[in-house]
Structure formats: structure tokens, C-alpha cells
Motif scaffolding. Structure first.
Motif, PDB file in Angstrom:
ATOM      1  N   ARG A   4       0.841  -1.192   0.000  1.00  0.00           N
ATOM      2  CA  ARG A   4       0.000   0.000   0.000  1.00  0.00           C
ATOM      3  C   ARG A   4       0.879   1.246   0.000  1.00  0.00           C
ATOM      4  O   ARG A   4       1.963   1.248   0.572  1.00  0.00           O
ATOM      5  CB  ARG A   4      -0.851   0.076   1.274  1.00  0.00           C
ATOM      6  CG  ARG A   4      -1.888  -0.970   1.403  1.00  0.00           C
ATOM      7  CD  ARG A   4      -2.675  -0.783   2.677  1.00  0.00           C
ATOM      8  NE  ARG A   4      -1.812  -1.018   3.841  1.00  0.00           N
ATOM      9  CZ  ARG A   4      -2.216  -0.936   5.098  1.00  0.00           C
ATOM     10  NH1 ARG A   4      -3.454  -0.606   5.376  1.00  0.00           N
ATOM     11  NH2 ARG A   4      -1.387  -1.182   6.084  1.00  0.00           N
ATOM     12  N   LEU A 100      -3.882  13.318  -5.141  1.00  0.00           N
ATOM     13  CA  LEU A 100      -4.500  12.026  -4.816  1.00  0.00           C
ATOM     14  C   LEU A 100      -5.142  11.319  -6.007  1.00  0.00           C
ATOM     15  O   LEU A 100      -4.970  10.095  -6.148  1.00  0.00           O
ATOM     16  CB  LEU A 100      -5.501  12.182  -3.674  1.00  0.00           C
ATOM     17  CG  LEU A 100      -4.872  12.516  -2.316  1.00  0.00           C
ATOM     18  CD1 LEU A 100      -5.961  12.804  -1.289  1.00  0.00           C
ATOM     19  CD2 LEU A 100      -3.961  11.398  -1.846  1.00  0.00           C
ATOM     20  N   ALA A 104      -3.908   7.556  -7.016  1.00  0.00           N
ATOM     21  CA  ALA A 104      -4.785   6.382  -7.029  1.00  0.00           C
ATOM     22  C   ALA A 104      -4.628   5.581  -8.320  1.00  0.00           C
ATOM     23  O   ALA A 104      -4.827   4.362  -8.322  1.00  0.00           O
ATOM     24  CB  ALA A 104      -6.238   6.807  -6.847  1.00  0.00           C
ATOM     25  N   LEU A 110      -4.348   2.603  -2.087  1.00  0.00           N
ATOM     26  CA  LEU A 110      -3.995   3.893  -1.514  1.00  0.00           C
ATOM     27  C   LEU A 110      -4.810   4.135  -0.245  1.00  0.00           C
ATOM     28  O   LEU A 110      -6.033   4.042  -0.259  1.00  0.00           O
ATOM     29  CB  LEU A 110      -4.281   5.003  -2.533  1.00  0.00           C
ATOM     30  CG  LEU A 110      -3.986   6.432  -2.116  1.00  0.00           C
ATOM     31  CD1 LEU A 110      -2.492   6.631  -1.829  1.00  0.00           C
ATOM     32  CD2 LEU A 110      -4.446   7.391  -3.217  1.00  0.00           C
ATOM     33  N   GLY A 151     -12.666   9.842  -3.861  1.00  0.00           N
ATOM     34  CA  GLY A 151     -11.945   9.012  -4.816  1.00  0.00           C
ATOM     35  C   GLY A 151     -11.988   7.559  -4.396  1.00  0.00           C
ATOM     36  O   GLY A 151     -12.607   7.205  -3.385  1.00  0.00           O
ATOM     37  N   TRP A 153     -10.091   5.675  -2.828  1.00  0.00           N
ATOM     38  CA  TRP A 153      -9.173   5.372  -1.733  1.00  0.00           C
ATOM     39  C   TRP A 153      -9.934   5.405  -0.418  1.00  0.00           C
ATOM     40  O   TRP A 153     -11.020   5.947  -0.317  1.00  0.00           O
ATOM     41  CB  TRP A 153      -8.019   6.368  -1.688  1.00  0.00           C
ATOM     42  CG  TRP A 153      -8.473   7.789  -1.768  1.00  0.00           C
ATOM     43  CD1 TRP A 153      -9.005   8.550  -0.763  1.00  0.00           C
ATOM     44  CD2 TRP A 153      -8.482   8.629  -2.919  1.00  0.00           C
ATOM     45  NE1 TRP A 153      -9.331   9.805  -1.214  1.00  0.00           N
ATOM     46  CE2 TRP A 153      -9.020   9.876  -2.539  1.00  0.00           C
ATOM     47  CE3 TRP A 153      -8.073   8.451  -4.232  1.00  0.00           C
ATOM     48  CZ2 TRP A 153      -9.161  10.938  -3.436  1.00  0.00           C
ATOM     49  CZ3 TRP A 153      -8.212   9.511  -5.116  1.00  0.00           C
ATOM     50  CH2 TRP A 153      -8.753  10.729  -4.719  1.00  0.00           C
TER      51      TRP A 153
END
Length: 180
Positions: A4, A100, A104, A110, A151, A153
Motif C-alpha cells: 500500500r 491524490l 490512485a 492507496l 476518490g 481510496w
């Protein structure tokens, strides 16, 4: 299974690098990502300082798996970070909230640790590090309340107004499930 990328985000002065240092101390298998930045070397975060021209050449040559601009500077994560994470290692990096969506795409697993703190604490910390004039500090404080975009994540918000040990405990809890 791939590792990760743990993205630590939040406004300037919130303690992202302090938390990253503490996380790497508490979880020694984490790879602490060293960023490349178009900022002169100085106190605080350890990073690779390059000129804007060198950064652009590195970007064109594929040296970065992720790069972005913020506060008049350019930031990049080296391509080897993507290889480490794809190979199963967890990594932790100081990222911009605006980076971000691209992160991703590069890092499917993430996890975002969104640090917050009161405006008074942020102002005190920014003034204490001595890198910016009052006008630049005001500009950074003006962006402090930006939200983490939605998103694909997982995002966990952690308040960092108190002792670092408390913030670290909340961050470690957010890492579950993790390696034994």
C-alpha cells in the motif's frame, strides 16, 4: 499481493513529516518515501533538492511515478516507489491533496491519512519553522481547510493538535488490517 501507499496529507504545518517519522519508527517495514522537490535544502524534511530545470528533465525522462506542483514548487516521487509497492512493500509519503487522483491511478491500494489541526496551531507551527514570510504563511493558512477529494481510496481524518503519540496511535489504528 501489492503493498500500500499510505499518503499523509493535510495543510502546511499540520505535522505530516513528524507523523511519517513516527510511523516508520513504529512500523519498521514501511518504506519512507523521499521526495524530490524544487526547493533549496534546509531544515525539516529530508528530500532531494533539484532546480526546476533538472526536475523537468527528470520528469521527461520518466524518473517519477508521481509528480505535482504546489506553493510554487514541484514535487516528485521516484519511479522506484511504484516498483517497491507493486512488489509488496508498504510505503508512506507526504502528498498533496491535489495529487491524490493521480496517486490512485499509480497505487491501487492507496490509504489517505488526512491530518488536521486548529488554525492557531498551524499558524504557530508555520511561524516556528521560519521558512516563509507572514504573507506566505497567510496564504498557506487560507488553504488549510481544503477537503480531501472523493476518490477510490480509503481516507481517515486524524486531528493533530495534541501529543504526537496520540496522533500516532490513531494512525496505527487506521492501518488495520496490517502486517503482524
Amino acid at each position: 499481493m501489492s503493498g500500500r501507499l499510505v499518503a499523509v496529507v493535510g495543510p502546511s504545518g499540520v505535522g505530516k513529516d513528524s507523523l511519517i517519522d513516527a510511523l516508520c519508527g513504529a512500523r519498521p517495514w514501511f518504506h519512507r518515501v523521499r521526495r524530490t522537490i524544487t526547493r533549496p535544502p534546509g531544515a525539516g524534511e529530508r528530500f532531494d533538492s533539484v532546480s526546476a530545470e533538472v526536475f523537468e528533465r527528470m520528469r521527461r525522462d520518466g524518473a517519477f511515478c508521481l509528480h505535482w506542483a504546489a506553493h510554487g514548487l514541484r514535487y516528485g516521487l521516484r519511479a522506484e516507489v511504484e516498483a517497491r509497492v507493486a512488489g509488496g512493500q508498504d510505503a508512506v509519503a507526504n502528498l498533496s491533496r491535489g495529487a491524490l487522483p493521480e496517486a490512485a491511478l499509480v497505487f491501487p491500494r492507496l490509504l489517505v491519512l488526512n491530518l488536521t489541526a486548529s488554525p492557531e496551531v498551524l499558524a504557530e507551527r508555520l511561524a516556528g519553522r521560519g521558512r516563509e514570510e507572514a504573507e506566505a504563511i497567510r496564504a498557506r493558512l487560507g488553504r488549510a481547510d481544503l477537503e480531501v477529494p472523493d476518490g477510490p481510496w480509503t481516507a481517515v481524518t486524524i486531528r493533530n493538535d495534541g501529543p504526537l503519540e496520540d496522533t500516532l496511535a490513531r494512525a496505527v489504528a487506521a492501518l488495520q488490517p496490517e502486517r503482524a
